[in-house]
Design a protein around this motif. Sequence first.
Motif, PDB file in Angstrom:
ATOM      1  N   ARG A   1       0.830  -1.210   0.000  1.00 16.14           N
ATOM      2  CA  ARG A   1       0.000   0.000   0.000  1.00 16.14           C
ATOM      3  C   ARG A   1       0.863   1.258   0.000  1.00 16.14           C
ATOM      4  O   ARG A   1       0.511   2.263  -0.614  1.00 16.14           O
ATOM      5  N   ARG A   2       1.991   1.209   0.716  1.00 14.71           N
ATOM      6  CA  ARG A   2       2.847   2.384   0.780  1.00 14.71           C
ATOM      7  C   ARG A   2       3.661   2.592  -0.492  1.00 14.71           C
ATOM      8  O   ARG A   2       3.798   3.720  -0.982  1.00 14.71           O
ATOM      9  N   LEU A   3       4.230   1.519  -1.032  1.00 15.05           N
ATOM     10  CA  LEU A   3       5.159   1.635  -2.152  1.00 15.05           C
ATOM     11  C   LEU A   3       4.486   1.559  -3.522  1.00 15.05           C
ATOM     12  O   LEU A   3       5.076   1.971  -4.524  1.00 15.05           O
ATOM     13  N   VAL A   4       3.261   1.024  -3.559  1.00 22.02           N
ATOM     14  CA  VAL A   4       2.586   0.855  -4.851  1.00 22.02           C
ATOM     15  C   VAL A   4       1.269   1.638  -4.888  1.00 22.02           C
ATOM     16  O   VAL A   4       1.064   2.490  -5.763  1.00 22.02           O
ATOM     17  N   VAL A   5       0.368   1.365  -3.938  1.00 21.46           N
ATOM     18  CA  VAL A   5      -0.964   1.968  -3.986  1.00 21.46           C
ATOM     19  C   VAL A   5      -0.900   3.488  -3.843  1.00 21.46           C
ATOM     20  O   VAL A   5      -1.476   4.226  -4.652  1.00 21.46           O
ATOM     21  N   ALA A   6      -0.204   3.975  -2.814  1.00 24.39           N
ATOM     22  CA  ALA A   6      -0.159   5.427  -2.586  1.00 24.39           C
ATOM     23  C   ALA A   6       0.445   6.182  -3.770  1.00 24.39           C
ATOM     24  O   ALA A   6      -0.132   7.179  -4.217  1.00 24.39           O
ATOM     25  N   PRO A   7       1.606   5.760  -4.326  1.00 23.93           N
ATOM     26  CA  PRO A   7       2.126   6.461  -5.512  1.00 23.93           C
ATOM     27  C   PRO A   7       1.175   6.411  -6.703  1.00 23.93           C
ATOM     28  O   PRO A   7       1.039   7.395  -7.439  1.00 23.93           O
ATOM     29  N   LEU A   8       0.513   5.266  -6.902  1.00 18.50           N
ATOM     30  CA  LEU A   8      -0.440   5.165  -8.010  1.00 18.50           C
ATOM     31  C   LEU A   8      -1.618   6.116  -7.812  1.00 18.50           C
ATOM     32  O   LEU A   8      -2.096   6.729  -8.770  1.00 18.50           O
ATOM     33  N   VAL A   9      -2.076   6.238  -6.579  1.00 16.22           N
ATOM     34  CA  VAL A   9      -3.182   7.156  -6.293  1.00 16.22           C
ATOM     35  C   VAL A   9      -2.749   8.596  -6.574  1.00 16.22           C
ATOM     36  O   VAL A   9      -3.514   9.380  -7.150  1.00 16.22           O
TER      37      VAL A   9
ATOM     38  N   VAL B   1      -0.499   9.615  -8.744  1.00 18.37           N
ATOM     39  CA  VAL B   1      -0.439   9.775 -10.204  1.00 18.37           C
ATOM     40  C   VAL B   1      -1.840   9.906 -10.787  1.00 18.37           C
ATOM     41  O   VAL B   1      -2.110  10.789 -11.615  1.00 18.37           O
ATOM     42  N   LEU B   2      -2.756   9.031 -10.355  1.00 15.94           N
ATOM     43  CA  LEU B   2      -4.124   9.076 -10.860  1.00 15.94           C
ATOM     44  C   LEU B   2      -4.787  10.408 -10.507  1.00 15.94           C
ATOM     45  O   LEU B   2      -5.461  11.022 -11.350  1.00 15.94           O
ATOM     46  N   CYS B   3      -4.594  10.871  -9.268  1.00 13.71           N
ATOM     47  CA  CYS B   3      -5.174  12.158  -8.857  1.00 13.71           C
ATOM     48  C   CYS B   3      -4.629  13.301  -9.705  1.00 13.71           C
ATOM     49  O   CYS B   3      -5.385  14.172 -10.156  1.00 13.71           O
ATOM     50  N   LEU B   4      -3.319  13.313  -9.937  1.00 13.01           N
ATOM     51  CA  LEU B   4      -2.709  14.387 -10.723  1.00 13.01           C
ATOM     52  C   LEU B   4      -3.218  14.376 -12.163  1.00 13.01           C
ATOM     53  O   LEU B   4      -3.472  15.436 -12.753  1.00 13.01           O
ATOM     54  N   VAL B   5      -3.375  13.177 -12.741  1.00 17.53           N
ATOM     55  CA  VAL B   5      -3.903  13.082 -14.103  1.00 17.53           C
ATOM     56  C   VAL B   5      -5.318  13.648 -14.163  1.00 17.53           C
ATOM     57  O   VAL B   5      -5.665  14.428 -15.059  1.00 17.53           O
ATOM     58  N   LEU B   6      -6.151  13.262 -13.191  1.00 22.11           N
ATOM     59  CA  LEU B   6      -7.531  13.751 -13.175  1.00 22.11           C
ATOM     60  C   LEU B   6      -7.595  15.256 -12.917  1.00 22.11           C
ATOM     61  O   LEU B   6      -8.455  15.945 -13.468  1.00 22.11           O
TER      62      LEU B   6
ATOM     63  N   TYR C   1     -11.432  17.218  -3.642  1.00 25.71           N
ATOM     64  CA  TYR C   1     -11.024  16.029  -2.891  1.00 25.71           C
ATOM     65  C   TYR C   1      -9.719  15.459  -3.442  1.00 25.71           C
ATOM     66  O   TYR C   1      -8.836  15.048  -2.679  1.00 25.71           O
ATOM     67  N   LEU C   2      -9.572  15.448  -4.766  1.00 32.04           N
ATOM     68  CA  LEU C   2      -8.333  14.949  -5.366  1.00 32.04           C
ATOM     69  C   LEU C   2      -7.140  15.786  -4.927  1.00 32.04           C
ATOM     70  O   LEU C   2      -6.065  15.247  -4.620  1.00 32.04           O
ATOM     71  N   VAL C   3      -7.327  17.096  -4.900  1.00 30.89           N
ATOM     72  CA  VAL C   3      -6.249  17.985  -4.449  1.00 30.89           C
ATOM     73  C   VAL C   3      -5.896  17.679  -2.993  1.00 30.89           C
ATOM     74  O   VAL C   3      -4.714  17.566  -2.627  1.00 30.89           O
ATOM     75  N   LEU C   4      -6.921  17.538  -2.151  1.00 35.61           N
ATOM     76  CA  LEU C   4      -6.683  17.234  -0.749  1.00 35.61           C
ATOM     77  C   LEU C   4      -6.015  15.870  -0.580  1.00 35.61           C
ATOM     78  O   LEU C   4      -5.202  15.679   0.332  1.00 35.61           O
ATOM     79  N   GLU C   5      -6.348  14.932  -1.447  1.00 34.65           N
ATOM     80  CA  GLU C   5      -5.722  13.608  -1.371  1.00 34.65           C
ATOM     81  C   GLU C   5      -4.219  13.708  -1.638  1.00 34.65           C
ATOM     82  O   GLU C   5      -3.404  13.144  -0.888  1.00 34.65           O
ATOM     83  N   VAL C   6      -3.849  14.438  -2.673  1.00 34.73           N
ATOM     84  CA  VAL C   6      -2.429  14.599  -2.996  1.00 34.73           C
ATOM     85  C   VAL C   6      -1.718  15.346  -1.867  1.00 34.73           C
ATOM     86  O   VAL C   6      -0.639  14.941  -1.416  1.00 34.73           O
TER      87      VAL C   6
ATOM     88  N   TRP D   1      -7.680   1.015   1.430  1.00 32.61           N
ATOM     89  CA  TRP D   1      -7.418   1.295   0.023  1.00 32.61           C
ATOM     90  C   TRP D   1      -7.232   2.796  -0.201  1.00 32.61           C
ATOM     91  O   TRP D   1      -6.614   3.201  -1.186  1.00 32.61           O
ATOM     92  N   GLU D   2      -7.793   3.627   0.677  1.00 37.89           N
ATOM     93  CA  GLU D   2      -7.680   5.069   0.549  1.00 37.89           C
ATOM     94  C   GLU D   2      -6.440   5.518   1.329  1.00 37.89           C
ATOM     95  O   GLU D   2      -6.396   5.398   2.553  1.00 37.89           O
ATOM     96  N   PRO D   3      -5.384   6.004   0.649  1.00 34.57           N
ATOM     97  CA  PRO D   3      -4.099   6.223   1.319  1.00 34.57           C
ATOM     98  C   PRO D   3      -4.135   7.150   2.524  1.00 34.57           C
ATOM     99  O   PRO D   3      -3.471   6.869   3.529  1.00 34.57           O
ATOM    100  N   VAL D   4      -4.869   8.258   2.456  1.00 32.76           N
ATOM    101  CA  VAL D   4      -4.892   9.167   3.607  1.00 32.76           C
ATOM    102  C   VAL D   4      -5.519   8.477   4.813  1.00 32.76           C
ATOM    103  O   VAL D   4      -4.991   8.535   5.935  1.00 32.76           O
TER     104      VAL D   4
END
Length: 344
Positions: free
Chosen positions: A10-18, A20-25, A59-64, A165-168
């Motif tokens: 979750r730390r090394l894969v899920v959080a970085p992917l989230v 990236v996905l947030c920044l793309v959106l 929410y995406l901004v707050l997630e990043v 599943w939600e990194p924060v």
Amino acid sequence: MIKPPPRIVRRLVVAPLVIVLCLVLIVLSPVILVVAAVVDLIRRDGARLFLLTLFGVAYLVLEVVGIMALFGLWILSGFGLWMRARWMDTAHYGFMRFWLRALSVAAKTLLRVRIVVVDDGPHQPGPVLVCCRHAGLGNSLMLVGKMLSSFRRRPRVVMLALLQWEPVFDILGNRLPNLFIDRDPAKSETNRAAAARLAAEMGDLDAFVIFPEGHDFTEKLRDQAIARLRSEGHHEHAERAEDLTNVLPPKHGGVLAAILAAPEADVVFVAHTVLEEVGTFADIVRTLPARRPVHARYWRVPAAEVPHDEELLIDWLFEWWKRIDTWIDDHDAPTNEPASAEGV
């Protein structure tokens, strides 16, 4: 939903992917907002989808921001060396308060979400066990935000493991004294023991938070819960559950474990209205921006009045859930009351 992977994944894969996905959106958000505005024009139904999409972008901004801030706190802790220090707990609770307040401002501004507190809760010092009605999106965030900001409490929350599943939620939840559980019956005893430890270690400014229903309310789940009570031979409780029209019958295992582990703690019951109306995405689009405020009610029961016997506790919980059910009936009707209270 699939069980969350191990923490290192979750730390090394899920959080970085989230991230990236947030920044793309976020980069694509101008286009998405234009599409949402066009759909609103076609539907001739105000700016519901546009405002909801704008809230999603916030929410995406707050997630990043959240993931990066928590990464910064990890560095500040000596790469985890002092993560369990008291000052790090204080820093994380401070960040949680900021993050939830920012989310509240977004909900209040864009979705016009308001909370009218009918009667306030645990301002007095001393540990408290908080039992909240479980219904609709956002009720957990609403309660935790209230505990942090208005009551200046440090919440210790029992929540579903799927939230990892939600990194924060995952990072904050595991760095602070909280408990993630799943619904595997084989782990019931382990979960109760963990809940007891979490409650026993409370200080005067802590609040143990649990949702005894275990699920958001639906008619189907209510019928299933009643059928389960009958199949287990709890016919009296099944009959009492049939009188509940807004809530599921409460489960007592985690509540009893916490009460027995913290006998000096008062118990706070929490009820709210409206949030159950936004159970699906279609419901969200239909009901937001909010036309009615969320009404919330807190009852504080002194520790001396809390039963510590299992059978008495079950009856006591059902009596309180009936009281909550009746309160919802009395406060859930549409009203012209101005939504002048706090945000989510």
